[in-house]
Design an enzyme around this catalytic site. Structure first.
Site, PDB file in Angstrom:
ATOM      1  N   GLU A  63     -18.595 -66.988  15.385  1.00  0.00           N
ATOM      2  CA  GLU A  63     -17.831 -66.007  16.169  1.00  0.00           C
ATOM      3  C   GLU A  63     -18.768 -65.297  17.140  1.00  0.00           C
ATOM      4  O   GLU A  63     -19.980 -65.495  17.115  1.00  0.00           O
ATOM      5  CB  GLU A  63     -17.206 -64.957  15.228  1.00  0.00           C
ATOM      6  CG  GLU A  63     -15.701 -65.065  15.072  1.00  0.00           C
ATOM      7  CD  GLU A  63     -14.957 -64.583  16.317  1.00  0.00           C
ATOM      8  OE1 GLU A  63     -15.602 -64.237  17.331  1.00  0.00           O
ATOM      9  OE2 GLU A  63     -13.712 -64.578  16.294  1.00  0.00           O
ATOM     10  N   ASN A 152     -13.879 -55.724  15.365  1.00  0.00           N
ATOM     11  CA  ASN A 152     -13.771 -57.184  15.471  1.00  0.00           C
ATOM     12  C   ASN A 152     -14.439 -57.716  16.713  1.00  0.00           C
ATOM     13  O   ASN A 152     -15.196 -58.681  16.669  1.00  0.00           O
ATOM     14  CB  ASN A 152     -12.285 -57.552  15.462  1.00  0.00           C
ATOM     15  CG  ASN A 152     -12.037 -59.033  15.394  1.00  0.00           C
ATOM     16  OD1 ASN A 152     -12.264 -59.747  16.368  1.00  0.00           O
ATOM     17  ND2 ASN A 152     -11.587 -59.528  14.249  1.00  0.00           N
ATOM     18  N   GLU A 176     -15.269 -62.005   4.414  1.00  0.00           N
ATOM     19  CA  GLU A 176     -15.634 -61.456   5.714  1.00  0.00           C
ATOM     20  C   GLU A 176     -16.056 -59.997   5.665  1.00  0.00           C
ATOM     21  O   GLU A 176     -16.192 -59.348   6.697  1.00  0.00           O
ATOM     22  CB  GLU A 176     -14.461 -61.619   6.689  1.00  0.00           C
ATOM     23  CG  GLU A 176     -14.149 -63.063   6.972  1.00  0.00           C
ATOM     24  CD  GLU A 176     -13.292 -63.248   8.221  1.00  0.00           C
ATOM     25  OE1 GLU A 176     -13.174 -62.301   9.011  1.00  0.00           O
ATOM     26  OE2 GLU A 176     -12.756 -64.344   8.383  1.00  0.00           O
ATOM     27  N   ASN A 209      -7.357 -57.904  18.602  1.00  0.00           N
ATOM     28  CA  ASN A 209      -8.463 -58.811  18.278  1.00  0.00           C
ATOM     29  C   ASN A 209      -9.356 -58.976  19.508  1.00  0.00           C
ATOM     30  O   ASN A 209     -10.101 -58.067  19.859  1.00  0.00           O
ATOM     31  CB  ASN A 209      -7.882 -60.125  17.750  1.00  0.00           C
ATOM     32  CG  ASN A 209      -8.862 -60.937  16.958  1.00  0.00           C
ATOM     33  OD1 ASN A 209     -10.017 -61.055  17.345  1.00  0.00           O
ATOM     34  ND2 ASN A 209      -8.440 -61.509  15.858  1.00  0.00           N
ATOM     35  N   ASP A 262      -7.292 -65.306  19.466  1.00  0.00           N
ATOM     36  CA  ASP A 262      -8.454 -64.571  18.947  1.00  0.00           C
ATOM     37  C   ASP A 262      -9.268 -64.081  20.153  1.00  0.00           C
ATOM     38  O   ASP A 262      -8.778 -63.265  20.937  1.00  0.00           O
ATOM     39  CB  ASP A 262      -9.235 -65.477  17.993  1.00  0.00           C
ATOM     40  CG  ASP A 262     -10.204 -64.719  17.106  1.00  0.00           C
ATOM     41  OD1 ASP A 262     -10.615 -63.609  17.483  1.00  0.00           O
ATOM     42  OD2 ASP A 262     -10.577 -65.247  16.040  1.00  0.00           O
TER      43      ASP A 262
HETATM   44 MG    MG Z   1     -11.906 -61.925  16.900  1.00  0.00          MG
END
Ligand code: MG
Length: 325
Positions: A63, A152, A176, A209, A262
């Site tokens: 990520e 996030n 997570e 997000n 996302d």
């Molecule tokens: Mg994200």
């Protein structure tokens, strides 16, 4: 496993999107194209014949890719492996080096106005800035006297502030972060005008997000990855007008028929890139879907790098594809 009809711009393993062969295994027959065209205008953004290279494939949940030359290349988080890594800048970047481990289940990364790495931490439930000596400065860990949920993703705003989203994944997903009851009554988008000062910008999303600004700074795009409390906004990408530093009433840029959006990024011409279940979807700023860069598995986030290269974090892997200049 090079396909002669496919121009190899990047080093690494070149994949056809639907024909993922896996490292070291040859694809049977010609690879399917990874670029799927919905609108001919896509050809000005990415060559329909472009290939997708895999630069790294040993992550658990990659990520927060972020092009950070001062740190050695492409920084990214592996949320579940609890570390931040960096891949070298070249076409064959080799093994990634460690930037920080453990990293409080870090997720999104961005650079601030001075090029310093800003990181969202699930486990730390905070947003931190990395200083030149490697030390961390906490930019945000609470709002209105209560802990944040689990920041996030973050972006540098046109106002010079860091903006970030605060859904609950880092306190609900076992791998997570640390399980906890949220202290906040909403999952908001916030901005940080200065370290320790946190302003709520909107609470209309269920699980905000990815986020990104239009090039003129007058629109903020936010992914809604939850089942929205807002009937207009479930599984959608929302566009908020930015007016005098505040967010106006949003419109829906795009709704997804499957999966959840996302990470988001916007290119210099205002096209919106969204990490989705089937790859990176690309939208005109008016919401028209232009096409998609297919990834073998769900895409989580992206970063623009040098020389028009787009990096894509998708589950265990980091991919790259060359965009048109
Ligand atoms: Mg994200």
């Amino acid at each position: 496993m090079l396909h002669p009809h496919r121009r190899t711009v990047l080093g690494g393993l070149i994949l056809g999107g639907a024909a993922l062969a896996g490292a070291g295994r040859a694809a049977a027959g010609p690879a399917a194209p990874v670029v799927r065209v919905d609108d001919p205008r896509l050809a000005a953004i990415v060559d329909p014949e472009a290939g997708l290279a895999t630069l790294y494939a040993e992550g658990r949940w990659c990520e927060g890719p972020c092009w950070a030359p001062a740190l050695g290349g492409l920084v990214f988080s592996d949320v579940k492996a609890d570390r931040i890594l960096v891949l070298g800048p070249g076409p064959a970047p080799g093994r990634p080096a460690t930037v920080r481990a453990p990293a409080h289940n870090a997720n999104g990364n961005t650079l601030d106005g001075q090029g310093r790495l800003v990181t969202c931490e699930h486990r730390g439930r905070r947003v931190v800035r990395r200083e030149a000596d490697g030390g961390l400065t906490v930019l945000a860990d609470a709002y209105d006297g209560r802990k944040l949920n689990s920041p996030n993703d973050a972006v540098l705003g046109p106002d010079g502030a860091i903006w970030f989203t605060d859904p609950v994944y880092g306190i609900t997903e076992p791998e997570e972060g640390i399980q906890a009851e949220p202290e906040q009554a909403a999952r908001r988008v916030y901005r940080i005008p200065e370290p320790g000062r946190v302003e709520a910008m909107t609470d209309v999303l269920d699980q905000p997000n990815g986020l990104a600004f239009a090039p003129d700074g007058r629109t903020l795009y936010v992914s809604e990855s939850g089942a929205s409390l807002n009937p207009e906004g479930g599984r959608a990408i929302l566009a908020f007008p930015v007016e005098d530093g505040r967010l106006g009433r949003h419109r829906v840029l795009a709704e997804l028929e499957a999966g959840v959006p996302d990470g988001l990024k916007v290119d210099a011409r205002g096209h919106v890139f969204a990490a989705c279940i089937d790859g990176v979807r690309i939208y005109h700023p008016d919401g028209t879907p232009l096409g998609r860069i297919a990834t073998p598995v769900t895409a989580a986030n992206m970063a623009f790098g040098a020389k028009g290269r787009l990096y894509i974090a998708a589950s265990h892997a980091i991919h790259a594809i060359d965009l048109k200049a």
